[in-house]
Design an enzyme around this catalytic site. Sequence first.
Site, short mmCIF file in Angstrom:
data_model
loop_
_atom_site.label_atom_id
_atom_site.label_comp_id
_atom_site.label_asym_id
_atom_site.label_seq_id
_atom_site.Cartn_x
_atom_site.Cartn_y
_atom_site.Cartn_z
N ARG A 209 -7.19 -11.95 -10.30
CA ARG A 209 -7.64 -12.03 -8.91
C ARG A 209 -8.16 -10.70 -8.39
O ARG A 209 -8.96 -10.67 -7.44
CB ARG A 209 -6.53 -12.62 -8.03
N GLU B 189 8.59 -9.28 -13.50
CA GLU B 189 9.84 -9.74 -12.91
C GLU B 189 10.72 -10.41 -13.98
O GLU B 189 11.92 -10.19 -14.05
CB GLU B 189 9.54 -10.71 -11.77
P1 AMP Z 1 3.89 -6.79 -9.42
O1 AMP Z 1 3.54 -6.21 -10.76
O2 AMP Z 1 5.33 -7.22 -9.34
O3 AMP Z 1 3.49 -5.89 -8.28
O4 AMP Z 1 3.08 -8.15 -9.28
C1 AMP Z 1 1.75 -8.13 -8.86
C2 AMP Z 1 0.89 -9.09 -9.64
O5 AMP Z 1 1.50 -10.37 -9.76
C3 AMP Z 1 -0.42 -9.28 -8.93
O6 AMP Z 1 -1.47 -9.28 -9.90
C4 AMP Z 1 -0.28 -10.61 -8.21
O7 AMP Z 1 -1.46 -11.36 -8.31
C5 AMP Z 1 0.90 -11.33 -8.89
N1 AMP Z 1 1.95 -11.78 -7.96
C6 AMP Z 1 3.22 -11.29 -7.90
N2 AMP Z 1 3.94 -11.91 -6.95
C7 AMP Z 1 3.11 -12.80 -6.36
C8 AMP Z 1 3.26 -13.76 -5.28
N3 AMP Z 1 4.41 -13.91 -4.61
N4 AMP Z 1 2.18 -14.50 -4.94
C9 AMP Z 1 1.00 -14.37 -5.61
N5 AMP Z 1 0.79 -13.50 -6.63
C10 AMP Z 1 1.84 -12.73 -7.01
#
Ligand code: AMP
Length: 178
Positions: free
Chosen positions: A61, A98
């Site tokens: 995205r 996660e």
């Molecule tokens: P992070 O590495 O934990 O910051 O996760 C960010 C990535 O995971 C991004 O590329 C987001 O598109 C996706 N992502 C994580 N959590 C969500 C959420 N609650 N809703 C949509 N996309 C998420």
Amino acid sequence: MNAEALARLIRTVPDFPKPGILFRDVTTLIADGPGFAATVALLAEQAQRAGADAIAGIEARGFIFGAAVAARLVLPFVPVRKPGKLPVPVLAVDYALEYGRGTLEIDPGAVGAGQRFVVIDDLIATGGTALAAVELLRIAGGTVEDALFVIDLPDLAGAARLREAGVVVEALLDFPGH
Ligand code: AMP
């Protein structure tokens, strides 16, 4: 278009892709012409203020918003890709998700020495994905001091992690929860 109007264009899907996750779906935002245009214009303003001379977007995205910003500012766009997609020798970084681990890759030939990159993704949660992208661009010789997101989930403290790595974080919208 103000922040509340943009926020209303984002669809929230509970328990996707896993129970307990509130998925913030930007497909409804990009399906709205004025909403998408306003989002890209706001991100482009921030990227310009940050002094970007190139934009890096994170698959998938981040490509949608990052490429639109790059075209608007007439700047190079570099895709930060999931593994196995680039047809050249790559630089790769593993990072914690996660649940489990992920890998991101770039073409080192796409990064000029000292070229100032602004990283763009749709959303920052724990910050692991964006941090991996920053690390890759820095290893390749780029300068990264700014990252832009449509959405920040401040409860997950990803922006704080990026700031500790010397990256200024800006997001158009904050949403509570996971
Ligand atoms: P992070 O590495 O934990 O910051 O996760 C960010 C990535 O995971 C991004 O590329 C987001 O598109 C996706 N992502 C994580 N959590 C969500 C959420 N609650 N809703 C949509 N996309 C998420």
